[in-house]
Design a protein around this motif. Structure first.
Motif, mmCIF file in Angstrom:
data_model
loop_
_atom_site.group_PDB
_atom_site.id
_atom_site.type_symbol
_atom_site.label_atom_id
_atom_site.label_comp_id
_atom_site.label_asym_id
_atom_site.label_seq_id
_atom_site.Cartn_x
_atom_site.Cartn_y
_atom_site.Cartn_z
ATOM 1 N N MET A 168 0.955 -1.170 -0.147
ATOM 2 C CA MET A 168 -0.020 -0.056 -0.122
ATOM 3 C C MET A 168 0.921 1.215 -0.037
ATOM 4 N N SER A 169 0.296 2.246 -0.848
ATOM 5 C CA SER A 169 1.103 3.512 -0.661
ATOM 6 C C SER A 169 1.231 4.198 0.564
ATOM 7 N N VAL A 170 2.149 5.326 0.829
ATOM 8 C CA VAL A 170 2.092 5.947 2.059
ATOM 9 C C VAL A 170 0.907 6.680 2.133
ATOM 10 N N GLU A 171 0.214 7.207 0.606
ATOM 11 C CA GLU A 171 -0.932 8.169 0.783
ATOM 12 C C GLU A 171 -2.089 7.446 1.008
ATOM 13 N N ASP A 172 -2.288 6.192 0.740
ATOM 14 C CA ASP A 172 -3.481 5.240 0.995
ATOM 15 C C ASP A 172 -3.634 4.799 2.395
ATOM 16 N N ASP A 173 -2.348 4.841 3.019
ATOM 17 C CA ASP A 173 -1.995 4.217 4.403
ATOM 18 C C ASP A 173 -2.654 5.336 5.364
ATOM 19 N N ILE A 174 -2.219 6.786 4.777
ATOM 20 C CA ILE A 174 -2.612 7.921 5.670
ATOM 21 C C ILE A 174 -4.137 7.944 5.398
ATOM 22 N N ILE A 175 -4.673 7.722 4.285
ATOM 23 C CA ILE A 175 -6.113 7.815 4.268
ATOM 24 C C ILE A 175 -6.884 6.888 5.086
ATOM 25 N N GLU A 176 -6.365 5.565 4.993
ATOM 26 C CA GLU A 176 -6.880 4.576 5.452
ATOM 27 C C GLU A 176 -6.954 5.119 7.300
ATOM 28 N N LYS A 177 -5.795 5.306 7.771
ATOM 29 C CA LYS A 177 -5.624 5.398 9.263
ATOM 30 C C LYS A 177 -6.528 6.983 9.857
ATOM 31 N N LEU A 178 -6.561 7.795 8.906
ATOM 32 C CA LEU A 178 -7.286 9.091 9.280
ATOM 33 C C LEU A 178 -8.853 8.963 9.101
ATOM 34 N N THR A 179 -9.286 8.110 7.963
ATOM 35 C CA THR A 179 -10.724 7.764 8.095
ATOM 36 C C THR A 179 -11.014 7.072 9.055
ATOM 37 N N ASN A 180 -10.388 5.994 9.621
ATOM 38 C CA ASN A 180 -10.792 5.276 10.760
ATOM 39 C C ASN A 180 -10.826 6.030 12.261
ATOM 40 N N SER A 203 8.384 10.359 -4.817
ATOM 41 C CA SER A 203 8.600 10.257 -3.420
ATOM 42 C C SER A 203 7.412 10.566 -2.409
ATOM 43 N N GLU A 204 7.212 9.771 -1.429
ATOM 44 C CA GLU A 204 5.892 9.903 -0.722
ATOM 45 C C GLU A 204 6.499 10.489 0.861
ATOM 46 N N SER A 205 6.911 11.646 0.980
ATOM 47 C CA SER A 205 7.610 12.269 2.190
ATOM 48 C C SER A 205 6.712 13.413 2.555
ATOM 49 N N HIS A 206 6.358 14.226 1.867
ATOM 50 C CA HIS A 206 6.011 15.401 2.419
ATOM 51 C C HIS A 206 4.403 15.375 2.063
ATOM 52 N N PHE A 207 3.461 15.734 2.892
ATOM 53 C CA PHE A 207 2.176 15.588 2.843
ATOM 54 C C PHE A 207 1.191 16.846 3.206
ATOM 55 N N LYS A 208 0.016 17.104 2.661
ATOM 56 C CA LYS A 208 -0.804 18.011 3.373
ATOM 57 C C LYS A 208 -1.955 17.290 3.689
ATOM 58 N N ILE A 209 -2.480 17.633 4.829
ATOM 59 C CA ILE A 209 -3.911 17.057 5.045
ATOM 60 C C ILE A 209 -4.848 17.785 5.379
ATOM 61 N N VAL A 210 -6.145 17.875 4.771
ATOM 62 C CA VAL A 210 -7.049 18.747 5.409
ATOM 63 C C VAL A 210 -8.291 17.709 5.841
ATOM 64 N N VAL A 248 -4.285 13.724 14.738
ATOM 65 C CA VAL A 248 -3.690 13.440 13.401
ATOM 66 C C VAL A 248 -2.282 12.839 13.795
ATOM 67 N N ASN A 249 -1.512 13.407 14.502
ATOM 68 C CA ASN A 249 -0.422 12.976 14.660
ATOM 69 C C ASN A 249 -0.117 11.732 15.327
ATOM 70 N N GLN A 250 -1.152 11.458 16.272
ATOM 71 C CA GLN A 250 -1.206 9.981 16.991
ATOM 72 C C GLN A 250 -1.857 8.779 16.036
ATOM 73 N N ALA A 251 -2.552 9.418 15.080
ATOM 74 C CA ALA A 251 -2.836 8.413 13.967
ATOM 75 C C ALA A 251 -1.928 7.877 13.313
#
Lengths: 102, 105
Positions: free
Chosen positions: A1-13, A35-42, A60-63
């Motif tokens: 799974m890409s880091v992006e998908d992983d972030i989406i899944e964890k924050l959705t949950n 690269s998947e190193s810098h992200f912006k989250i809204v 967010v940081n904890q998730a």
């Protein structure tokens, strides 16, 4: 799974967001293409109601604690309640890299 | 001195303090740059630590206030937040108010 998908899944949950945007901004920085190193989250969630910004960012940081120890180098975070989101649907732009890639 | 004590001393000695990448004059990260700029705009003195020049603090600061990223802004010894929180508070005028309350003249 890409880091992006992983972030989406964890924050959705964890945040049960009404709206969630995860934007890979790595290309703006001093890293190789793809690269998947810098992200912006809204994130817009009812769970932010009555919480100060620092508490919301901690959620967010904890998730994403595991990812922040690993692949994520930088995270821009914008958290809103649905009411705040209704008032403003714009988010500020993230800063460009200045070379201190560490 | 233990690194946690060094961090503690820094944030308690200075009413306004930033841990950043680079210095306010020569920031080496866009997030640090914007955050330091907001502090400068508030027009009061603030202390800073360049985490790229202090490996021990770079490694251990995230544990201090359980905050995983840089920069970190402290007012009266308490973590205010990172770049996004500091800027959001600056834009609302809240940062200026907080700083004016803790820094005289």
């Amino acid at each position: 799974m890409s880091v992006e998908d992983d972030i989406i899944e964890k924050l959705t949950n964890s945040l049960q967001p009404e709206h969630l945007q995860v934007i890979n901004e790595s290309h703006m920085h001093n890293v190789p293409p793809g690269s998947e190193s810098h992200f912006k989250i809204v994130a817009v969630s009812d769970l932010f109601n009555g919480k100060m910004l620092i508490a919301r960012h901690r959620m967010v940081n904890q998730a994403l604690a595991e990812e922040l120890q690993g692949p994520i180098h930088a995270l821009a975070i914008y958290t809103m309640t649905p009411a705040e989101w209704a008032e403003s649907d714009t988010t500020p732009s993230s800063p460009p890299c200045m070379g201190g890639g560490k | 001195m233990d690194v946690m004590d060094r961090i503690d001393e820094a944030v308690k000695k200075h009413p306004v303090f930033i841990f950043m990448k680079g210095t306010p004059q020569f920031p080496s990260c866009g997030f640090s740059s914007r955050t330091a700029e907001a502090l400068k705009q508030c027009g009061k003195e603030f202390g800073y630590c360049n985490v790229l020049a202090d490996a021990e603090i770079f490694e251990n600061l995230p544990r201090y206030a359980d905050w995983p990223t840089f920069p970190q802004v402290y007012i009266n010894g308490e973590l205010v937040g990172g770049c996004d929180i500091t800027l959001e508070m600056f834009e609302k005028g809240e940062l200026q108010k907080m700083i004016d309350e803790v820094v005289q003249a």
